[in-house]
Design an enzyme around this catalytic site. Structure first.
Site, PDB file in Angstrom:
ATOM      1  N   ASN A 125     -11.214   2.751  11.325  1.00 45.33           N
ATOM      2  CA  ASN A 125     -10.060   2.636  12.221  1.00 45.33           C
ATOM      3  C   ASN A 125      -9.873   3.953  12.953  1.00 45.33           C
ATOM      4  OD1 ASN A 125      -9.096  -0.062  11.603  1.00 45.33           O
ATOM      5  ND2 ASN A 125      -8.700   0.764   9.567  1.00 45.33           N
TER       6      ASN A 125
ATOM      7  N   CYS B  90      -2.773  15.220   2.629  1.00 50.55           N
ATOM      8  CA  CYS B  90      -3.827  15.207   1.611  1.00 50.55           C
ATOM      9  C   CYS B  90      -4.652  16.469   1.806  1.00 50.55           C
ATOM     10  CB  CYS B  90      -4.719  13.970   1.745  1.00 50.55           C
ATOM     11  SG  CYS B  90      -5.952  13.870   0.424  1.00 50.55           S
TER      12      CYS B  90
ATOM     13  N   SER C 269      -6.808   4.064  -5.830  1.00 50.98           N
ATOM     14  CA  SER C 269      -7.989   4.380  -5.022  1.00 50.98           C
ATOM     15  C   SER C 269      -8.203   5.886  -5.057  1.00 50.98           C
ATOM     16  CB  SER C 269      -7.766   3.915  -3.580  1.00 50.98           C
ATOM     17  OG  SER C 269      -8.849   4.319  -2.753  1.00 50.98           O
TER      18      SER C 269
ATOM     19  N   SER D 109     -13.722   5.578  -3.337  1.00 51.68           N
ATOM     20  CA  SER D 109     -14.098   5.722  -1.930  1.00 51.68           C
ATOM     21  C   SER D 109     -15.460   6.389  -1.852  1.00 51.68           C
ATOM     22  CB  SER D 109     -13.048   6.572  -1.211  1.00 51.68           C
ATOM     23  OG  SER D 109     -11.835   5.869  -1.169  1.00 51.68           O
ATOM     24  N   LEU D 110     -16.475   5.583  -1.645  1.00 55.97           N
ATOM     25  CA  LEU D 110     -17.850   6.090  -1.717  1.00 55.97           C
ATOM     26  C   LEU D 110     -18.322   6.616  -0.352  1.00 55.97           C
ATOM     27  CD1 LEU D 110     -19.938   6.382  -3.913  1.00 55.97           C
ATOM     28  CD2 LEU D 110     -20.704   4.061  -3.445  1.00 55.97           C
ATOM     29  N   HIS D 111     -18.418   5.767   0.610  1.00 54.00           N
ATOM     30  CA  HIS D 111     -18.651   6.123   2.016  1.00 54.00           C
ATOM     31  C   HIS D 111     -20.020   6.703   2.361  1.00 54.00           C
ATOM     32  CE1 HIS D 111     -14.517   5.157   2.240  1.00 54.00           C
ATOM     33  NE2 HIS D 111     -14.051   6.310   1.844  1.00 54.00           N
TER      34      HIS D 111
ATOM     35  N   CYS E  47       0.859  -1.180   0.000  1.00 51.31           N
ATOM     36  CA  CYS E  47       0.000   0.000   0.000  1.00 51.31           C
ATOM     37  C   CYS E  47       0.898   1.235   0.000  1.00 51.31           C
ATOM     38  CB  CYS E  47      -0.890  -0.044   1.246  1.00 51.31           C
ATOM     39  SG  CYS E  47      -1.965   1.376   1.398  1.00 51.31           S
TER      40      CYS E  47
ATOM     41  N   CYS F 134     -11.119  14.497   4.151  1.00 51.87           N
ATOM     42  CA  CYS F 134     -12.279  13.667   4.499  1.00 51.87           C
ATOM     43  C   CYS F 134     -12.402  13.600   6.024  1.00 51.87           C
ATOM     44  CB  CYS F 134     -12.146  12.273   3.898  1.00 51.87           C
ATOM     45  SG  CYS F 134     -12.077  12.320   2.095  1.00 51.87           S
TER      46      CYS F 134
ATOM     47  N   GLY G  32      -2.585  10.347   0.859  1.00 53.54           N
ATOM     48  CA  GLY G  32      -2.777  11.213  -0.299  1.00 53.54           C
ATOM     49  C   GLY G  32      -3.802  10.725  -1.298  1.00 53.54           C
ATOM     50  N   GLU G  33      -4.159  11.629  -2.191  1.00 52.93           N
ATOM     51  CA  GLU G  33      -5.122  11.335  -3.258  1.00 52.93           C
ATOM     52  C   GLU G  33      -4.324  11.174  -4.555  1.00 52.93           C
ATOM     53  OE1 GLU G  33      -8.373  10.621  -3.968  1.00 52.93           O
ATOM     54  OE2 GLU G  33      -7.613  10.678  -6.020  1.00 52.93           O
TER      55      GLU G  33
HETATM   56  N1  SAH Z   1      -7.158   9.243  -1.195  1.00 56.11           N
HETATM   57  C1  SAH Z   1      -7.542   7.976  -1.681  1.00 56.11           C
HETATM   58  C2  SAH Z   1      -6.600   6.859  -1.266  1.00 56.11           C
HETATM   59  C3  SAH Z   1      -6.092   6.869   0.145  1.00 56.11           C
HETATM   60  S1  SAH Z   1      -7.229   6.528   1.440  1.00 56.11           S
HETATM   61  C4  SAH Z   1      -8.961   7.655  -1.302  1.00 56.11           C
HETATM   62  O1  SAH Z   1      -9.525   8.374  -0.477  1.00 56.11           O
HETATM   63  O2  SAH Z   1      -9.514   6.713  -1.862  1.00 56.11           O
HETATM   64  C5  SAH Z   1      -7.481   4.754   1.288  1.00 56.11           C
HETATM   65  C6  SAH Z   1      -8.819   4.276   1.854  1.00 56.11           C
HETATM   66  O3  SAH Z   1      -8.841   4.334   3.289  1.00 56.11           O
HETATM   67  C7  SAH Z   1      -9.990   5.137   1.387  1.00 56.11           C
HETATM   68  O4  SAH Z   1     -11.085   4.350   1.001  1.00 56.11           O
HETATM   69  C8  SAH Z   1     -10.280   5.924   2.634  1.00 56.11           C
HETATM   70  O5  SAH Z   1     -11.561   6.457   2.593  1.00 56.11           O
HETATM   71  C9  SAH Z   1     -10.058   4.902   3.709  1.00 56.11           C
HETATM   72  N2  SAH Z   1      -9.957   5.480   5.042  1.00 56.11           N
HETATM   73  C10 SAH Z   1      -9.549   6.738   5.373  1.00 56.11           C
HETATM   74  N3  SAH Z   1      -9.608   6.912   6.714  1.00 56.11           N
HETATM   75  C11 SAH Z   1     -10.038   5.752   7.247  1.00 56.11           C
HETATM   76  C12 SAH Z   1     -10.251   5.311   8.593  1.00 56.11           C
HETATM   77  N4  SAH Z   1     -10.013   6.096   9.631  1.00 56.11           N
HETATM   78  N5  SAH Z   1     -10.680   4.042   8.777  1.00 56.11           N
HETATM   79  C13 SAH Z   1     -10.883   3.224   7.716  1.00 56.11           C
HETATM   80  N6  SAH Z   1     -10.678   3.583   6.443  1.00 56.11           N
HETATM   81  C14 SAH Z   1     -10.257   4.841   6.191  1.00 56.11           C
HETATM   82 FE1  SF4 Z   2      -7.311  12.238   1.271  1.00 56.34          FE
HETATM   83 FE2  SF4 Z   2      -8.215   9.751   0.797  1.00 56.34          FE
HETATM   84 FE3  SF4 Z   2      -7.848  10.624   3.317  1.00 56.34          FE
HETATM   85 FE4  SF4 Z   2      -9.848  11.638   1.847  1.00 56.34          FE
HETATM   86  S1  SF4 Z   2      -9.608   9.500   2.549  1.00 56.34           S
HETATM   87  S2  SF4 Z   2      -8.412  12.822   3.141  1.00 56.34           S
HETATM   88  S3  SF4 Z   2      -8.920  11.680  -0.166  1.00 56.34           S
HETATM   89  S4  SF4 Z   2      -6.260  10.306   1.796  1.00 56.34           S
END
Ligand code: SAH
Ligand code: SF4
Length: 367
Positions: free
Chosen positions: A298, A111, A199, A221-223, A104, A115, A167-168
């Site tokens: 997490n 970033c 991702s 990353s839908l959420h 990974c 989020c 990061g994104e």
């Molecule tokens: N920026 C990209 C890739 C990095 S984050 C993205 O957002 O997709 C990788 C994954 O971990 C994403 O699906 C993100 O939403 C998730 N993630 C971020 N914080 C998290 C947390 N605290 N617990 C579980 N998953 C998390």
């Molecule tokens: Fe950036 Fe991905 Fe974290 Fe959102 S979940 S802040 S896009 S690293």
């Protein structure tokens, strides 16, 4: 200043060699030495003419980011911290499983997308990583795992790469794509397109560009199943709302009818995990060939959320599965060393106005 050859994708390396009056096959030889055999010493690249080796020594180097720490979790997960200068450090996680080894990788120091539930986002943003810093994570991890050894060829230590670290990736498009090209190149890591996953939180125009330039596997990353909630959890949704995101997912798959999108969905207790949310998700995604990957939240210090209880996650998954959607729940790996999804924090000298301490109060996020 010497040139860092890890900053070039295969084509860029050929162009640099051409600018030095060298043939393209020389570039491919050096590419193989660096990325297939893990060699950083030009003197050891024995099939190059001595004069070329001398020239390379004078003008170039192979410089991956330095490993600042290397921690092993009880479950075999291994977390590397890389120094990327000026007080910034990024994390890379290796997750061994029976049938594969997944790395990974991070693409930015911090970033900017912020989020609500993400530790990286809460750290703010410093800068995009260079190509050498992205591919250098793979280079260093492969070396530490013995993956460059001649007898390691049949059994790859790192069989899959996911750009799911800090990061994104699509906000650092050029460097990410250059690193992807190295991962896929037969003279470098030779990974198949389906074993490399980007991702994204949904940077719609960049999804279209990725499809044209390097269509690897895509995770989104839908959420949240509606704009009202997603606007708050994943702020980039305010710019690219769900109808646009779903249309971009369909376009991404147009040329690859056997592919699918993996939707990632972090399970937040009482926020996005009800039966109704699951049913809304089915409506939202009905036109997109997809799988779901549920990620139990997490926690990290100061985060206002709780992980959904296991029976709630199972019930949520069942609703999706009963509708015929392949749904997996991600095992939480490496949380004893803060290596689980969303816990990656590294060290970020924030350049945005956001401060690491400011967390969104839960009342702002609740639907
Ligand atoms: N920026 C990209 C890739 C990095 S984050 C993205 O957002 O997709 C990788 C994954 O971990 C994403 O699906 C993100 O939403 C998730 N993630 C971020 N914080 C998290 C947390 N605290 N617990 C579980 N998953 C998390
Ligand atoms: Fe950036 Fe991905 Fe974290 Fe959102 S979940 S802040 S896009 S690293």
């Amino acid at each position: 200043m010497t040139v860092n050859l890890l900053d070039f994708d295969p084509q860029g390396l050929e162009a640099w060699f051409a600018s030095r009056g060298e043939k393209p096959f020389r570039a491919r030889q050096v590419l193989r030495w660096m990325h297939r055999f893990g060699q950083s010493d030009f003197d050891a690249m024995t099939d190059l003419a001595k004069s070329l080796r001398e020239k390379l020594k004078a003008e170039a180097e192979v410089r991956p980011p330095a490993v600042r720490s290397d921690k092993l979790s009880d479950d075999g997960t291994r977390k590397f911290l890389f120094d990327v200068g000026n007080g910034n450090a990024v994390e890379t996680v290796f997750i061994p499983e029976d049938d594969r080894g997944t790395l990974c990788v991070s693409t930015q120091a911090g970033c900017a997308l912020d989020c609500a539930f993400c530790s990286t986002g809460k750290q703010g943003f410093n800068r995009n990583l260079e190509v050498s810093e992205i591919i250098g994570q793979l280079w260093q991890a492969n070396r530490a795992l013995g993956g460059f050894a001649p007898d390691a060829k049949d059994e790859r230590k790192i069989s899959n790469v996911v750009l799911m670290g800090m990061g994104e990736p699509l906000a650092n498009f050029e460097h990410t794509v250059a690193a992807l090209r190295l991962m896929l190149d037969d003279n470098a890591y030779g990974l198949s397109r389906r074993r490399v996953t980007v991702s994204t939180s949904g940077v719609v125009p960049a999804m279209d560009r990725l499809r044209e330039e390097c269509p690897v596997a895509l995770a989104v990353s839908l959420h949240a199943p509606n704009d009202e909630l997603r606007d708050r959890l994943v702020p980039i949704n305010q710019k690219y709302p769900l109808v646009e995101l779903m249309a971009a997912c369909r376009r991404y798959l147009e040329k690859a009818p056997r592919d699918f999108i993996t939707f990632e969905y972090v399970m937040l207790d009482g926020i996005n995990d009800s039966d109704q949310h699951a049913r809304q998700l089915l409506d939202l995604t009905c036109k997109v060939p997809c799988k779901f990957n549920l990620i139990p939240f997490n926690p990290f210090p100061g985060s206002p959320f709780r992980r959904s209880p296991a029976p709630r996650i199972r019930r949520f998954a069942d609703i999706l599965i009963q509708a015929g959607i392949v749904t997996t729940t991600r095992k939480t790996r490496g949380d004893d060393i803060d290596a689980a999804c969303g816990q990656l924090a590294g060290q970020v000298k924030d350049k945005t106005r956001r401060t690491a301490g400011r967390l969104i109060p839960i009342a702002e996020v609740r639907p």
